[in-house]
Design an enzyme around this catalytic site. Structure first.
Site, mmCIF file in Angstrom:
data_model
loop_
_atom_site.group_PDB
_atom_site.id
_atom_site.type_symbol
_atom_site.label_atom_id
_atom_site.label_comp_id
_atom_site.label_asym_id
_atom_site.label_seq_id
_atom_site.Cartn_x
_atom_site.Cartn_y
_atom_site.Cartn_z
ATOM 1 C CG ASP A 51 -33.044 33.384 2.506
ATOM 2 O OD1 ASP A 51 -33.767 33.963 3.338
ATOM 3 O OD2 ASP A 51 -32.726 32.179 2.610
ATOM 4 C CB SER A 52 -36.729 37.670 3.520
ATOM 5 O OG SER A 52 -35.808 38.696 3.858
ATOM 6 C CE LYS A 119 -30.343 34.289 8.393
ATOM 7 N NZ LYS A 119 -30.988 32.988 8.059
ATOM 8 C CD GLU A 121 -32.977 28.854 7.087
ATOM 9 O OE1 GLU A 121 -33.545 27.756 7.001
ATOM 10 O OE2 GLU A 121 -33.448 29.903 6.599
ATOM 11 C CD GLU A 188 -37.658 32.763 11.093
ATOM 12 O OE1 GLU A 188 -38.630 33.137 10.402
ATOM 13 O OE2 GLU A 188 -36.514 32.590 10.622
#
Length: 270
Positions: A51-52, A119, A121, A188
């Protein structure tokens, strides 16, 4: 398993990653389109459609604006360009607020793209979602430590694991997520020693970004590592190419040749 000497020749699967843990470091980069995915094909084991992309290519200040529609579009493009890497779909903010919503959206990912993993979070609070997806045949990469989708709630980006309490919480998150069925962990923005301890404590592969050299693999955003994104450069990013400078150099040469009528010349005319 011997160290990889040349390009990757076989399709990377979840089983490949399991075999690599503790034996050979895993390489992972982001990609958002077929062109660059094609360039990365056979060079890395994993591609993250992150999503970066809304920061790198849409100019957003954070990742929270990414939508399922955008992520599906870009993942389909990456799937057309890359044949060999294991492709990971980054579930955008708001797409897994409940177990049912997460299952519905992750099922859509599997149906409409070639992604082999999603993925998500979050730590132990997402264990129910991880369990629900894994029980339904969807591989999950859990993402702990610094969580970009929580940047507004946490008041900014902050390195995790600096206190004993935080380190223990991260270790417990990793243990619970593994028990819930996570296939891999993304670590991260955390202290390197904490990431190394987590990696040794779990049986599943860990991929680090800003988490030191003790993880099972590394991931970087391609526009960061190749010098195309210039707004800022995090400490953990190493630039392997000054891409923006090379583009400007080529563009200025093109402009000068057009202005002087050196281009197109006879060779480039019919």
């Amino acid at each position: 398993m011997s160290m990889q000497k040349g390009p990757i020749e076989k399709k990377v699967t979840v089983r490949t990653l399991r075999r690599m843990k503790g034996v050979e470091p895993i390489t992972m980069v982001t990609a958002y389109d077929a062109l660059f995915a094609g360039l990365f094909d056979g060079e890395v084991e994993m591609i993250l459609v992150g999503d970066s992309l809304v920061m790198s290519f849409y100019g957003a200040e954070d990742t929270l604006g990414a939508t399922m529609e955008q992520m599906l579009y870009h993942t389909r493009a990456v799937c057309r360009g890359a044949r060999l890497p294991l492709i990971v779909f980054d579930m955008p903010f708001g797409s897994y607020m409940s177990e049912e919503q997460a299952l519905q959206n992750a099922t859509k990912v599997y149906r409409e793209t070639c992604a082999q993993m999603v993925k998500i979070e979050g730590g132990r609070e997402k264990a129910g979602i991880v369990r629900r997806l894994s029980e339904n045949g969807i591989a999950v990469m859990s993402h702990i430590g610094l969580k970009p989708q929580s940047v507004r709630a946490e008041g900014g980006y902050r390195i995790q694991g600096r206190t004993t309490e935080e380190a223990l919480e991260l270790m417990e998150d990793a243990r619970i997520l593994q028990e819930a069925g996570a296939t891999a962990l993304l670590l991260e923005g955390m202290q390197a020693d904490v990431a190394a301890k987590i990696t040794k404590a779990v049986a599943i592969p860990t991929i680090g970004i800003g988490a030191g050299n003790g993880t099972d693999g590394q991931v970087l955003v391609w526009s960061d590592m190749f010098g195309f994104f210039e707004a800022f450069k995090p400490k953990f990013v190493k630039r392997y190419l000054e891409g923006a400078a090379l583009i400007r150099e080529g563009l200025r040469q093109y402009r000068d040749e057009v202005k002087s009528r050196a281009f197109p010349d006879e060779e480039h005319s019919y």
